[in-house]
Design a protein around this motif. Structure first.
Motif, PDB file in Angstrom:
ATOM      1  N   GLU A 189      -2.796  -3.865  -9.580  1.00 11.57           N
ATOM      2  CA  GLU A 189      -2.518  -2.477  -9.234  1.00 11.57           C
ATOM      3  C   GLU A 189      -1.485  -1.819 -10.154  1.00 11.57           C
ATOM      4  N   GLU A 213       5.480  -8.911  -7.788  1.00 13.36           N
ATOM      5  CA  GLU A 213       4.648  -8.375  -6.692  1.00 13.36           C
ATOM      6  C   GLU A 213       4.160  -9.541  -5.854  1.00 13.36           C
ATOM      7  N   GLU A 214       4.012  -9.294  -4.566  1.00 13.33           N
ATOM      8  CA  GLU A 214       3.496 -10.341  -3.660  1.00 13.33           C
ATOM      9  C   GLU A 214       4.262 -11.638  -3.892  1.00 13.33           C
ATOM     10  N   SER A 231       5.055  -1.193  -2.579  1.00 17.23           N
ATOM     11  CA  SER A 231       4.682  -1.143  -3.987  1.00 17.23           C
ATOM     12  C   SER A 231       4.899   0.258  -4.540  1.00 17.23           C
ATOM     13  N   LYS A 276      -2.895  -8.141  -7.795  1.00  9.82           N
ATOM     14  CA  LYS A 276      -3.968  -7.228  -7.405  1.00  9.82           C
ATOM     15  C   LYS A 276      -4.387  -6.339  -8.566  1.00  9.82           C
TER      16      LYS A 276
HETATM   17 MG   LIG Z   1       1.840  -3.635  -2.398  1.00  7.59          MG
END
Ligand SMILES: [Mg+2]
Ligand SMILES: Nc1ncnc2c1ncn2[C@@H]1O[C@H](COP(=O)(O)OP(=O)(O)OP(=O)(O)O)[C@@H](O)[C@H]1O
Length: 504
Positions: free
Chosen positions: A176, A373-374, A150, A174
């Motif tokens: 983030e 992401e993910e 990330s 998340k």
């Molecule tokens: Mg990550």
């Protein structure tokens, strides 16, 4: 570099934190110095927060993507031309062979150091595409938990935005990316139960001026695009919520209900929403023959979950937010869904993903990074996967570069059993990704990674021991070992562990 003269933590753009984690090579004093730099950077953010200042922010860009215009600035990021040298055959035969591989050149965003050839590692997919080094506009990042995937995506995204590109984070599970997007002056859309934000998955999206062939997009073509997208998302939702493939009759009733819903919404001069489709299905329950009316009942009950129960309020009306296409960065933060049922999470991903894609697939929007992401979550739903495969194929036409972040190559197997259509689609994503970055992999994941990516023995040995922040880059036929350097301003934004402390 001039500092930002605003009432915020001041940010130095090119203040790279000195080297830390080269295996065993960094001296103790050096490591201490780095730890101190990180602690200072974090303390600065905390102090700013205590003073009630905004989050850390990067200065707005004051020059074009080619850099600052001044005399001898090499404006335009031109690389030096290498010309041949005349020499005798005898001298050439004894010439020293260069042992380092060729680098990618200086065109692009500085990401860190090339540990093989030495020197800076710069990366710009648009320019690599122009040069013919890559032929697809998507990347996949693999790596164990906490290896820095990330951080790499974030540092690339921040630096790209500061150089004039735009960023969309399709679904940030998340949460983030929120701090990163805010620091870039972008907008964050928070979706989840009780968040008060609603996205209409049936929004028409942004109308491109040109179609994928570069011809002006006619009204009819646009209407077809919107209709296809709407039908695709309805089918996706129905599949997720029923947990199975749809019957032909169910396809038929969804399509017919969408027609009715579009007609009804048009007569009231508003955008069609999911409750309109439910009204259409309800009418069909009563009007159609037995077979279709049964299918309409099943679909009606299935889609009810969007308007009542755990998903209510998120996708069942007109959007309460706009996708700001001019904003430098936009992310959809779905972190408040942690703990929600798996179907709810998948519905949110599907709607957020489809909505983002509808908004960014336009050739008039400039160059844009789209980050998943993910990404393993997207892979496990067929309709989601299909949408992604298509979006990836269109990326080039729309000036988009996609980045999918996953833990290991075998996550792609979650798509379906070996030999299934889903598995083939997931593999096609891997094949279409001309840029693959592999961070450290544990022994169990290593075999599949080696096989799928046809890694050499040396590369395989390397991947087992890569330190945090260093990855193996595969670009077409070349490979690089790159240490991602972070700047003092970026570290506190990326430090997921430290952020957790601050929140606590
Ligand atoms: Mg990550
Ligand atoms: N190049 C780097 N230099 C220094 N620190 C780094 C670097 N890359 C990552 N880190 C630190 O390592 C930690 C984990 O990084 P990151 O969140 O990027 O990992 P990840 O691979 O995305 O993990 P996950 O699989 O959990 O998502 C962060 O606190 C980050 O600050």
């Amino acid at each position: 570099m001039k500092k930002a003269g605003r009432n915020q933590n001041q940010v130095e753009l090119f203040d790279f934190v000195p080297e830390t984690m080269e295996r065993g090579r960094a001296k103790k004093s050096h490591r201490r110095q780095v730890r101190r730099a990180r602690a200072q950077a974090l303390a600065a953010v905390r102090a700013g927060q205590n003073r009630g200042e905004d989050e850390l922010a990067f200065p707005p860009r004051s020059f074009g993507p080619g850099g600052e215009r001044r005399a001898k600035s090499l404006h335009g990021l031109k690389t030096l031309k290498i010309t041949g040298v005349d020499t005798t055959a005898h001298a050439a035969a004894t010439g020293y062979p260069f042992v380092a591989g060729p680098s990618l050149g200086a065109e692009g965003i500085y990401l860190g150091r090339d540990l093989h050839g030495g020197g800076a590692f710069c990366f710009d997919p648009w320019s690599l595409y122009r040069q013919g080094v890559i032929s697809g506009m998507s990347a996949m990042f693999f790596g164990q938990v906490g290896t820095g995937k990330s951080s790499l995506a974030k540092s690339f995204a921040i630096r790209s935005v500061l150089a004039g590109r735009k960023l969309s984070v399709a679904s940030d599970k998340k949460g983030e990316w929120t701090i990163v997007v805010r620091a870039l002056g972008g907008s964050v859309i928070q979706i989840g139960p009780g968040m008060g934000t609603r996205l209409n998955p049936l929004d028409p999206g942004t109308r491109p001026g040109l179609d994928t062939d570069g011809k002006p997009l006619m009204d009819q073509g646009w209407a077809m695009m919107v209709r296809t997208r709407r039908m695709a998302i309805l089918v996706t939702l129905a599949k997720i919520l029923t947990g199975r493939d749809l019957e032909p009759a169910e396809h038929y009733v969804l399509s017919a209900a969408l027609d009715r819903a579009e007609g009804a919404a048009e007569s009231q001069h508003r955008v069609v929403v999911i409750p309109d489709v439910l009204v259409g299905l309800d009418q069909m329950r009563k009007e159609e023959d037995q077979y279709a009316s049964e299918a309409a009942s099943v679909m009606w009950m299935t889609l009810q979950r969007i308007v009542s129960g755990d998903l209510a309020g998120m996708f069942d009306g007109p959007s309460t937010v706009d996708f700001d296409r001019d904003a430098p960065a936009v992310s959809i933060d779905t972190s408040s869904l942690n703990g929600a049922s798996p179907e709810a999470a998948r519905v949110v991903n599907a709607c957020a993903g489809a909505w983002t894609e509808a908004m960014v697939t336009t050739s008039d929007g400039g160059q844009r990074l789209v980050i998943y992401e993910e990404g393993w979550d997207n892979i496990s739903s067929e309709a989601d996967l299909r949408r992604m495969v298509e979006a990836w194929k269109l990326a080039r036409a729309y000036g988009i570069f996609n980045i999918l972040i996953m833990h290991k190559v075998s996550d792609l197997d979650m798509a379906g059993d070996q030999g299934s259509k889903m598995a083939a689609m997931a593999k096609s994503l891997l094949a279409d990704a001309d840029v693959k970055v592999i961070y450290r992999q544990d022994a169990s994941a290593l075999r599949i990674t080696t096989d799928e990516m046809e890694l050499s023995d040396r590369e395989r040995a390397l991947i087992k021991t890569l330190p945090k922040g260093t990855g193996l880059w595969r670009l077409g036929n070349s490979s690089f070992e790159v240490k991602n350097d972070l700047t003092r301003a970026e570290i506190p934004l990326f430090d997921t562990d430290a952020r957790m402390d601050m929140i606590a």
